[in-house]
Design a protein around this motif. Structure first.
Motif, PDB file in Angstrom:
ATOM      1  N   LEU A  81     -10.363  -0.263   2.502  1.00 56.25           N
ATOM      2  CA  LEU A  81      -9.278   0.432   1.826  1.00 56.25           C
ATOM      3  C   LEU A  81      -8.801  -0.508   0.733  1.00 56.25           C
ATOM      4  CD1 LEU A  81      -7.956   3.134   2.749  1.00 56.25           C
ATOM      5  CD2 LEU A  81      -6.173   1.771   3.841  1.00 56.25           C
TER       6      LEU A  81
ATOM      7  N   GLN B  14       5.349   4.532   1.486  1.00 57.25           N
ATOM      8  CA  GLN B  14       5.051   3.109   1.425  1.00 57.25           C
ATOM      9  C   GLN B  14       4.625   2.637   2.807  1.00 57.25           C
ATOM     10  OE1 GLN B  14       6.711   0.919  -1.443  1.00 57.25           O
ATOM     11  NE2 GLN B  14       5.343  -0.727  -0.818  1.00 57.25           N
ATOM     12  N   ALA B  15       3.332   2.324   2.950  1.00 56.96           N
ATOM     13  CA  ALA B  15       2.834   1.903   4.258  1.00 56.96           C
ATOM     14  C   ALA B  15       2.997   0.408   4.463  1.00 56.96           C
ATOM     15  CB  ALA B  15       1.367   2.292   4.405  1.00 56.96           C
TER      16      ALA B  15
ATOM     17  N   PRO C 237       5.370   9.795  -2.392  1.00 55.00           N
ATOM     18  CA  PRO C 237       4.613   8.632  -1.932  1.00 55.00           C
ATOM     19  C   PRO C 237       5.215   7.991  -0.693  1.00 55.00           C
ATOM     20  CG  PRO C 237       5.778   8.156  -3.986  1.00 55.00           C
ATOM     21  CD  PRO C 237       5.983   9.613  -3.707  1.00 55.00           C
TER      22      PRO C 237
ATOM     23  N   SER D 298      -2.551  -1.113  -2.997  1.00 57.31           N
ATOM     24  CA  SER D 298      -1.933  -0.623  -4.216  1.00 57.31           C
ATOM     25  C   SER D 298      -1.593  -1.806  -5.128  1.00 57.31           C
ATOM     26  CB  SER D 298      -0.661   0.166  -3.905  1.00 57.31           C
ATOM     27  OG  SER D 298      -0.965   1.191  -3.002  1.00 57.31           O
TER      28      SER D 298
ATOM     29  N   LYS E  37       0.850  -1.187   0.000  1.00 59.50           N
ATOM     30  CA  LYS E  37       0.000   0.000   0.000  1.00 59.50           C
ATOM     31  C   LYS E  37       0.889   1.241   0.000  1.00 59.50           C
ATOM     32  CE  LYS E  37      -3.675   2.569   0.328  1.00 59.50           C
ATOM     33  NZ  LYS E  37      -4.675   2.595  -0.752  1.00 59.50           N
TER      34      LYS E  37
ATOM     35  N   THR F 256      -3.569  -0.108   8.648  1.00 61.40           N
ATOM     36  CA  THR F 256      -3.808  -0.099   7.201  1.00 61.40           C
ATOM     37  C   THR F 256      -4.108  -1.520   6.731  1.00 61.40           C
ATOM     38  OG1 THR F 256      -2.258   1.719   6.988  1.00 61.40           O
ATOM     39  CG2 THR F 256      -2.798   0.524   4.987  1.00 61.40           C
TER      40      THR F 256
ATOM     41  N   SER G 175       1.596  11.556  -0.596  1.00 61.79           N
ATOM     42  CA  SER G 175       1.693  12.619   0.412  1.00 61.79           C
ATOM     43  C   SER G 175       2.454  13.788  -0.199  1.00 61.79           C
ATOM     44  CB  SER G 175       2.398  12.121   1.679  1.00 61.79           C
ATOM     45  OG  SER G 175       3.790  12.271   1.561  1.00 61.79           O
TER      46      SER G 175
ATOM     47  N   GLY H  31       1.967   0.239   9.759  1.00 63.68           N
ATOM     48  CA  GLY H  31       0.962  -0.149   8.765  1.00 63.68           C
ATOM     49  C   GLY H  31       0.004  -1.229   9.243  1.00 63.68           C
TER      50      GLY H  31
ATOM     51  N   TYR I 142       0.704   5.392   0.041  1.00 65.64           N
ATOM     52  CA  TYR I 142      -0.133   6.594   0.197  1.00 65.64           C
ATOM     53  C   TYR I 142       0.550   7.770  -0.480  1.00 65.64           C
ATOM     54  CZ  TYR I 142      -2.893   4.500   4.000  1.00 65.64           C
ATOM     55  OH  TYR I 142      -3.720   3.730   4.751  1.00 65.64           O
TER      56      TYR I 142
END
Lengths: 255, 264
Positions: free
Chosen positions: B68, B32-33, B30, B71, B22, B59, B26, B56, B24
């Protein structure tokens, strides 16, 4: 917030003391009645002509209550529409704010032209003066939902209607009622402004007459009547709040 | 709720997470979570995910619940790919988030109403659950009249009322004081032993993770990756004495080392 006997006692004593000092001052300094009437004179005026005051109070109360109820309906409706439609929010929110910035006293003469000298123009003015806080607070209440709750709604496939009726609307109730308390006091102002500007009924009209005839005690009785009406409507709102939100009295009780 | 064909029954309650990532967006580029997270949870298994805040964990839980989208990678629950919110999930958050205008009983019944399940037969279920959670005498109370621990127990009842096959818990006891928290661990295990749900619980307390779980997934932060998955070979039911078991302390120490708490 509990009210004890001591609280009531303190308030009562202070009111009596104020009235006593007022009475004494008018007598000691021989203040003429048309400048500042003594409480006793005001009391006599109220008692001897109470049918007059009752009638005009009823007129004003009618205007403010109808205006207030319409403001509540319009305010809640606008808030829901604003929250749910981005297009409508962009169209009407700025205009509502502009309308709020314009002094309502300045709109009053226009309303007389449009709605006439009868009760309608006063009701409309009471509505105009009091609906804005209702819209703003209601919008806040509908939006201020914990994110986890919205997640829960999604997991439970609640759909928009259930999310609205079971979560957003009850969540907005405390916000709505705090704005209704403000609006209830504003609606008195609206109604009286309307009566000042034109018409031949209501406490506002009585105050105008009293002023032109320098009958100041009549002004004072009208003023007191107005505050009683404001109190009455405010009290009704608090009563409705208690009935609609029985859970609320536990909120402050626990941390 | 999803209905499963008879052939899928063996998948019931099974979660499969395959190379999940995943990212996000920002302002500083980006973030990486999650990176290449893969694991599976068996039916009726209790798995905990432990790691620093920001690794994470939440998440991951939200992706499994379908709240959610990942990715890349995939999640299947009972053999079906997850592409949207799953009603077959019971979710418990860090805060109880009960509806303050509803009594405890009506709060527990909320999922029944929202999912349009028959009210009458589920009233009994709700009462049974409240009994199990020790809240049956408080069912007519409002949430504000209950302590934080009791509110969270009610939230667990609410998560179980529609008989989901998965129970997802996101740091459910993180907001409680330490004593209540220990008590809640026993309560949760007691409820879980009665209603064997496949359970995934996120926590940042290592001892809590070990105490509750059959297996502990250890995660490292930025990007969130699985450092190790550890089998907890402690007998059930877990007792207060379990924490004195050398296997327990060894397990806690080992996970601490993986996470990088070198002082343990």
């Amino acid at each position: 917030m509990g009210i004890s006997k001591t609280d009531i006692g303190t308030t009562t004593i202070s009111i009596i003391a104020t009235l006593a000092v007022w009475e004494l001052l008018t007598r000691i300094f021989h203040i003429p009645g048309f400048i500042l009437p003594a409480p006793s004179a005001i009391f006599i005026e109220a008692v001897t002509r109470y049918p007059l005051y009752l009638y005009h109070s009823w007129i004003t109360f009618y205007e403010m209550v109808v205006g207030f109820l319409l403001a509540a309906a319009v305010g809640v409706f606008l808030a829901v529409v604003i929250v749910y439609s981005r297009i409508i929010r962009n169209m009407i929110y700025p205009q509502i704010v502009v309308l709020q910035i314009v002094p309502k006293v300045a709109i009053a003469p226009l309303l007389l032209i449009w709605a006439g000298y009868g009760l309608t123009s006063k009701v409309l003015l009471a509505l105009l003066v009091s609906f804005f806080p209702i819209v703003v607070n209601m919008v806040t209440g509908l939006v201020a939902i914990e994110e986890e709750l919205l997640d829960l709604c999604r997991i439970l496939h609640s759909g928009r209607w259930q999310e609205f009726s079971k979560v957003r609307l009850p969540n907005a109730l405390p916000y709505l009622f705090s704005s209704l308390k403000v609006a209830s006091t504003l609606s008195v102002i609206g109604a009286v402004i309307g009566e000042f500007v034109g018409g031949n009924e209501g406490l506002g009209h009585l105050i105008i007459i009293a002023n032109t005839e320098l009958r100041t005690s009549m002004s004072f009785v009208s003023l007191f009547s107005l505050s009683i009406l404001g109190f009455l409507l405010y009290g009704l709102v608090i009563l409705a709040e208690r009935v609609c939100m029985p859970w609320e009295r536990w909120q402050s009780a626990s941390g | 709720m999803e209905t499963s064909a008879p052939g899928e029954e063996r998948h019931r309650g099974t979660i499969e997470v395959r190379s999940l990532s995943k990212v996000y967006p920002s302002q500083d580029g980006p973030v990486q979570a999650l990176s290449e997270v893969s694991f599976a949870v068996a039916d009726a298994e209790f798995v905990t995910i432990v790691g620093h805040s920001g690794c994470g964990k939440s998440t991951l839980l939200r992706i499994i619940a379908g709240l959610l989208l990942p990715s890349s990678g995939s999640v299947t629950v009972r053999g079906r790919g997850v592409s949207g919110p799953l009603s077959d999930v019971g979710m418990v958050f860090q805060r109880p988030v009960l509806l303050k205008w509803r009594t405890i009983f009506d709060n527990v019944m909320l999922p029944i109403e929202m999912l349009h399940l028959p009210r009458q037969e589920n009233r009994e279920r709700a009462l049974d659950l409240l009994k199990l959670a020790g809240l049956v005498d408080f069912r007519h109370h409002y949430p504000a009249q209950l302590s934080g621990g009791m509110q969270q127990r009610a939230a667990i009842c609410r998560a179980l009322i529609h008989d989901p096959s998965l129970l997802l818990m996101d740091e459910p006891f993180g907001a409680l004081d330490l004593m209540t928290r220990e008590e809640m661990n026993f309560e949760l295990l007691r409820i879980w032993s009665q209603r064997r749900k496949t359970t995934l619980l996120v926590t940042h307390s290592i001892s809590e993770a070990v105490f509750l779980a059959d297996r502990v997934i250890v995660m490292t932060p930025r990007p969130g990756m699985i450092a190790d998955i550890i089998d907890v070979k402690l007998p059930r039911p877990r007792m207060p004495e379990t924490k004195l078991d050398p296997r327990f302390t060894e397990c806690v120490r080992m996970i601490g080392r993986k996470i990088g708490l070198l002082y343990i």
